[in-house]
Motif scaffolding. Sequence first.
Motif, PDB file in Angstrom:
ATOM      1  N   ARG A 210       0.857  -1.185   0.000  1.00  0.00           N
ATOM      2  CA  ARG A 210       0.000   0.000   0.000  1.00  0.00           C
ATOM      3  C   ARG A 210       0.893   1.234   0.000  1.00  0.00           C
ATOM      4  O   ARG A 210       1.813   1.333   0.821  1.00  0.00           O
ATOM      5  CB  ARG A 210      -0.928   0.003   1.213  1.00  0.00           C
TER       6      ARG A 210
ATOM      7  N   ARG B 162       0.760   8.093  -3.398  1.00  0.00           N
ATOM      8  CA  ARG B 162       1.433   8.516  -4.610  1.00  0.00           C
ATOM      9  C   ARG B 162       1.415  10.034  -4.758  1.00  0.00           C
ATOM     10  O   ARG B 162       0.438  10.697  -4.434  1.00  0.00           O
ATOM     11  CB  ARG B 162       0.768   7.904  -5.853  1.00  0.00           C
TER      12      ARG B 162
ATOM     13  N   ALA C   3      -2.878  10.166  -5.168  1.00  0.00           N
ATOM     14  CA  ALA C   3      -3.529   8.853  -5.163  1.00  0.00           C
ATOM     15  C   ALA C   3      -3.059   7.989  -4.004  1.00  0.00           C
ATOM     16  O   ALA C   3      -2.003   8.230  -3.402  1.00  0.00           O
ATOM     17  CB  ALA C   3      -3.246   8.123  -6.484  1.00  0.00           C
TER      18      ALA C   3
ATOM     19  N   GLU D 119      -2.667   3.634  -3.556  1.00  0.00           N
ATOM     20  CA  GLU D 119      -2.701   2.428  -4.373  1.00  0.00           C
ATOM     21  C   GLU D 119      -2.428   1.194  -3.522  1.00  0.00           C
ATOM     22  O   GLU D 119      -1.760   1.266  -2.483  1.00  0.00           O
ATOM     23  CB  GLU D 119      -1.683   2.506  -5.514  1.00  0.00           C
ATOM     24  N   GLU D 120      -2.965   0.083  -3.986  1.00  0.00           N
ATOM     25  CA  GLU D 120      -2.748  -1.213  -3.338  1.00  0.00           C
ATOM     26  C   GLU D 120      -2.341  -2.195  -4.423  1.00  0.00           C
ATOM     27  O   GLU D 120      -3.077  -2.414  -5.383  1.00  0.00           O
ATOM     28  CB  GLU D 120      -4.034  -1.673  -2.659  1.00  0.00           C
TER      29      GLU D 120
ATOM     30  N   TYR E 147     -10.933   5.574 -10.163  1.00  0.00           N
ATOM     31  CA  TYR E 147     -10.493   4.256  -9.682  1.00  0.00           C
ATOM     32  C   TYR E 147      -9.968   3.443 -10.864  1.00  0.00           C
ATOM     33  O   TYR E 147     -10.594   3.385 -11.922  1.00  0.00           O
ATOM     34  CB  TYR E 147     -11.670   3.547  -9.032  1.00  0.00           C
TER      35      TYR E 147
ATOM     36  N   SER F  85      -3.438  -4.683  -9.222  1.00  0.00           N
ATOM     37  CA  SER F  85      -3.359  -3.452  -8.437  1.00  0.00           C
ATOM     38  C   SER F  85      -4.650  -2.667  -8.565  1.00  0.00           C
ATOM     39  O   SER F  85      -5.411  -2.813  -9.526  1.00  0.00           O
ATOM     40  CB  SER F  85      -2.180  -2.584  -8.892  1.00  0.00           C
ATOM     41  N   ARG F  86      -4.881  -1.811  -7.568  1.00  0.00           N
ATOM     42  CA  ARG F  86      -6.023  -0.895  -7.615  1.00  0.00           C
ATOM     43  C   ARG F  86      -5.571   0.455  -7.063  1.00  0.00           C
ATOM     44  O   ARG F  86      -4.849   0.521  -6.068  1.00  0.00           O
ATOM     45  CB  ARG F  86      -7.231  -1.453  -6.877  1.00  0.00           C
ATOM     46  N   THR F  87      -5.995   1.496  -7.754  1.00  0.00           N
ATOM     47  CA  THR F  87      -5.563   2.854  -7.440  1.00  0.00           C
ATOM     48  C   THR F  87      -6.764   3.776  -7.370  1.00  0.00           C
ATOM     49  O   THR F  87      -7.630   3.753  -8.249  1.00  0.00           O
ATOM     50  CB  THR F  87      -4.596   3.376  -8.529  1.00  0.00           C
ATOM     51  N   TRP F  88      -6.819   4.573  -6.310  1.00  0.00           N
ATOM     52  CA  TRP F  88      -7.853   5.589  -6.142  1.00  0.00           C
ATOM     53  C   TRP F  88      -7.163   6.945  -6.302  1.00  0.00           C
ATOM     54  O   TRP F  88      -6.246   7.268  -5.539  1.00  0.00           O
ATOM     55  CB  TRP F  88      -8.488   5.497  -4.761  1.00  0.00           C
TER      56      TRP F  88
END
Length: 233
Positions: free
Chosen positions: A126, A129, A137, A139-140, A201, A217-220
């Motif tokens: 985690r 960014r 952002a 991110e995971e 997202y 991966s997932r990024t907000w």
Amino acid sequence: MQDAPAALPLHQQIAELLIREIASGRLVEGERLPPERDYAARLGTSVRTLRKALAELTEKGLLERVQGSGNYVRRNARAESVYSMFRLELPEGGGLPRAQLLDLARMQKPADLPEFGAASEASRIRRLRRLNDTIIAVEEIWLDGAVGTIDPEKLGDSLYLYYKTRLGFWITRAEDRVTVGAVPDWAPEAFTLRPGTITGYIERLSWAQGPAPVEFSRTWFDTARAHYVQRLI
């Protein structure tokens, strides 16, 4: 700019920043860069460090150095970048990606993740960014346990560079799905959006040399501070 433990060398950070400035169109084909002393002062570095960065861009075919005249921008779609797959940019374009590690753990893959890799375990990373100094952002990233173990002391801003230099594989392609999602409850207070806020997202599956993806991966991201950009050249 300041160098940091496990970060890219300072001249390479500047080179990567300029690559993204060229890719975003903020530096255009044929543009003459400012005199080196002035440009170094603007970037907060020494002339010697700037010259090393400019030499790297010249080798990549992104600059032409004309004796007695200066440095001129030359676009080169084949030029490699450490951040070639990092699609977030500042609204005005470009920006040097930076990452702050929030948490690193190895665990069983949760049931809600898509299928990736061969192992039942994965490393979960985690991070917060930034682009330049702007927080954009959280991110995971989930890396399949079969491809290696991550040492947080060696992990720098570019995860893909770490994969290549430390774990011996590299990401060859990725598939992104861009939509909206709720900021996770683990997002730190430093992030600009509170947990539960609906924002930009990105879900990404990444492949190495094999047929199956090795990373999910997932990024907000804060849509007021960063845009997702995909260029077709």
